[in-house]
Scaffold this active site. Structure first.
Site, PDB file in Angstrom:
ATOM      1  N   HIS A 248      -0.517   9.859  -5.551  1.00 51.02           N
ATOM      2  CA  HIS A 248       0.706  10.672  -5.601  1.00 51.02           C
ATOM      3  C   HIS A 248       1.914   9.851  -6.078  1.00 51.02           C
ATOM      4  O   HIS A 248       1.930   8.622  -5.985  1.00 51.02           O
ATOM      5  CB  HIS A 248       0.992  11.249  -4.208  1.00 51.02           C
ATOM      6  CG  HIS A 248       1.256  10.185  -3.192  1.00 51.02           C
ATOM      7  ND1 HIS A 248       2.473   9.584  -3.036  1.00 51.02           N
ATOM      8  CD2 HIS A 248       0.435   9.593  -2.291  1.00 51.02           C
ATOM      9  CE1 HIS A 248       2.418   8.668  -2.093  1.00 51.02           C
ATOM     10  NE2 HIS A 248       1.174   8.647  -1.622  1.00 51.02           N
TER      11      HIS A 248
ATOM     12  N   ARG B  69       2.526  15.544  -0.547  1.00 50.75           N
ATOM     13  CA  ARG B  69       2.851  14.638  -1.663  1.00 50.75           C
ATOM     14  C   ARG B  69       1.736  14.602  -2.702  1.00 50.75           C
ATOM     15  O   ARG B  69       1.993  14.481  -3.895  1.00 50.75           O
ATOM     16  CB  ARG B  69       3.225  13.236  -1.150  1.00 50.75           C
ATOM     17  CG  ARG B  69       2.176  12.517  -0.309  1.00 50.75           C
ATOM     18  CD  ARG B  69       2.833  11.324   0.377  1.00 50.75           C
ATOM     19  NE  ARG B  69       1.925  10.434   1.109  1.00 50.75           N
ATOM     20  CZ  ARG B  69       1.568  10.587   2.380  1.00 50.75           C
ATOM     21  NH1 ARG B  69       1.978  11.647   3.061  1.00 50.75           N
ATOM     22  NH2 ARG B  69       0.787   9.691   2.977  1.00 50.75           N
TER      23      ARG B  69
ATOM     24  N   GLU C 132      -4.367  10.236   3.317  1.00 47.56           N
ATOM     25  CA  GLU C 132      -4.104   8.802   3.436  1.00 47.56           C
ATOM     26  C   GLU C 132      -4.765   8.282   4.715  1.00 47.56           C
ATOM     27  O   GLU C 132      -4.966   9.052   5.672  1.00 47.56           O
ATOM     28  CB  GLU C 132      -2.580   8.565   3.463  1.00 47.56           C
ATOM     29  CG  GLU C 132      -2.153   7.109   3.575  1.00 47.56           C
ATOM     30  CD  GLU C 132      -2.751   6.204   2.498  1.00 47.56           C
ATOM     31  OE1 GLU C 132      -3.990   6.028   2.492  1.00 47.56           O
ATOM     32  OE2 GLU C 132      -1.990   5.668   1.678  1.00 47.56           O
TER      33      GLU C 132
ATOM     34  N   HIS D 227      -4.297   9.409  -2.295  1.00 44.83           N
ATOM     35  CA  HIS D 227      -3.401   8.389  -1.719  1.00 44.83           C
ATOM     36  C   HIS D 227      -3.898   6.973  -1.985  1.00 44.83           C
ATOM     37  O   HIS D 227      -5.068   6.763  -2.299  1.00 44.83           O
ATOM     38  CB  HIS D 227      -3.315   8.635  -0.211  1.00 44.83           C
ATOM     39  CG  HIS D 227      -2.865  10.017   0.105  1.00 44.83           C
ATOM     40  ND1 HIS D 227      -1.559  10.327   0.358  1.00 44.83           N
ATOM     41  CD2 HIS D 227      -3.553  11.195   0.135  1.00 44.83           C
ATOM     42  CE1 HIS D 227      -1.446  11.636   0.564  1.00 44.83           C
ATOM     43  NE2 HIS D 227      -2.650  12.186   0.428  1.00 44.83           N
TER      44      HIS D 227
HETATM   45  O1  LIG Z   1       0.851   5.299   4.018  1.00 40.43           O
HETATM   46  C1  LIG Z   1       1.635   4.521   3.484  1.00 40.43           C
HETATM   47  O2  LIG Z   1       2.541   3.934   4.073  1.00 40.43           O
HETATM   48  C2  LIG Z   1       1.493   4.269   2.005  1.00 40.43           C
HETATM   49  O3  LIG Z   1       1.230   5.462   1.383  1.00 40.43           O
HETATM   50  C3  LIG Z   1       0.410   3.310   1.687  1.00 40.43           C
HETATM   51  O4  LIG Z   1       0.679   2.212   2.409  1.00 40.43           O
HETATM   52  P1  LIG Z   1       0.083   0.762   2.077  1.00 40.43           P
HETATM   53  O5  LIG Z   1       0.743   0.274   0.823  1.00 40.43           O
HETATM   54  O6  LIG Z   1       0.433  -0.016   3.282  1.00 40.43           O
HETATM   55  O7  LIG Z   1      -1.398   0.924   1.911  1.00 40.43           O
END
Ligand SMILES: O=C(O)[C@H](O)COP(=O)(O)O
Length: 332
Positions: free
Chosen positions: A87, A136, A190, A260
């Site tokens: 996203h 998102r 995610e 994600h």
């Molecule tokens: O969920 C989150 O904070 C981001 O989308 C991905 O986080 P990361 O870069 O810590 O994997």
């Protein structure tokens, strides 16, 4: 982890020209790899875990009827396109907050990233779209698809209740032909970030130490407090991919997945057969689409554009080139 991090060197790879093959190249466009030659003990431990869990990216060869949309001869062609898009920037990406399964919309920059992503894939066939259940990813899928030259209408398939399903039926075959089903699945969400959700990433690193936070964010099998590790995220995301999405590709359908950073990292780990050590260094940028071709039971990476348009960045196959020609013909 400190020893690993300090010896990492960033490798950035420029996108290749259309004739180049990406088949054995795991580094392209939005995918950054970091050297991991010298490993700390915890990373070696991860490697062992992965060896026993490693999944093949090759499935049984199947008969692959080509979609009528692909513009190719079903007898000769047996390939389907798979587009993966993380996203665009969300309001919590912008604020540098751990987001995980919190349902946060895109920023204006994220909206633009999704539109630009759509321009990069506007010549690649799409028959079905999968997104997570989070807004998102859904915004990104919709905005990207609205840039497509085929001008089909992406329509969310509602199956949360019998009534929702029934009340969203379309009663014209012609209208259906001009639509693309958008299937939402929580399994593509995610990774659940547990008690980090809503915390500022920098402040968390200041509090718990950079190494600890890097381990939570990037290691394969170490979960953040009360959250999911990448391995746990892979259990649902890769299982869903194998059970629901691969059969679509086998039947010749061209698929786009908007999801994600971590659910896609787990899927790419599976497709590119990365080890649990290699996946630590896999970073996905927001809003940059990657293209794979599914052919004879194998996934072949065909590029990922860093530039503002798709021209010359994907390694087109013959049937993708034909599809593009067909779109050119429709414009005239
Ligand atoms: O969920 C989150 O904070 C981001 O989308 C991905 O986080 P990361 O870069 O810590 O994997």
């Amino acid at each position: 982890m400190a020893a690993c991090t300090s010896q990492h060197a960033l490798i950035s790879v420029k996108p290749r020209c259309a004739s180049a093959s990406f088949s054995s190249d795991r580094r392209a466009g939005n995918v950054r790899f970091v050297s991991t030659t010298s490993c700390c003990p915890s990373s070696r431990k991860l490697g062992l875990v992965c060896a026993s869990n490693s999944q093949s990216s090759v499935i049984e060869p199947a008969k692959l009827p080509s979609s009528p949309e692909s513009g190719s001869n079903p007898k000769k062609s047996s390939e389907a396109a798979l587009i993966l898009i993380r996203h665009g920037e969300s309001l919590w990406n912008e604020k540098n907050l751990f987001t995980g399964c919190v349902d946060v919309p895109l920023t204006p920059k994220g909206v633009n990233e999704a539109i630009e992503a759509g321009k990069r894939i506007c010549n690649i066939p799409v028959d079905v779209i999968y997104t997570s259940s989070l807004i998102r990813a859904q915004m990104t899928a919709m905005l990207a698809m609205m840039q497509h030259r085929r001008k089909k209408v992406p329509i969310i398939v509602h199956k949360e209740s019998e009534r929702a399903h029934q009340w969203s039926q379309v009663y014209s075959e012609e209208t259906k032909k001009q639509s693309i089903p958008v299937i939402t699945a929580w399994q593509l969400n995610e990774r659940m970030y547990g008690e980090l959700q809503g915390l500022n990433k920098q402040e968390t690193a200041d509090l718990f130490g950079k190494e600890q936070v890097h381990e939570w964010r990037r290691s394969y099998d170490i979960p953040p407090p009360n959250g999911e590790s990448l391995e746990m995220c892979a259990e649902r995301a890769v299982s869903y991919f194998k059970e629901q999405i691969i059969p679509q590709l086998v039947s010749g359908k061209h698929v786009m997945i908007a999801a994600h950073g971590n659910s896609l990292r787990s899927i790419i780990m599976h497709l590119d057969k990365l080890t649990s050590q290699e996946v630590i260094s896999l970073e996905l940028s927001t809003g940059i689409p990657m293209l794979y071709i599914f052919k004879e039971g194998k996934f072949i990476r065909r590029g990922s554009p860093a530039g503002p348009s798709e021209a010359g960045v994907y390694a087109y196959t013959k049937s993708l080139a034909k599809y593009r020609q067909k779109l050119d013909g429709m414009d005239q």
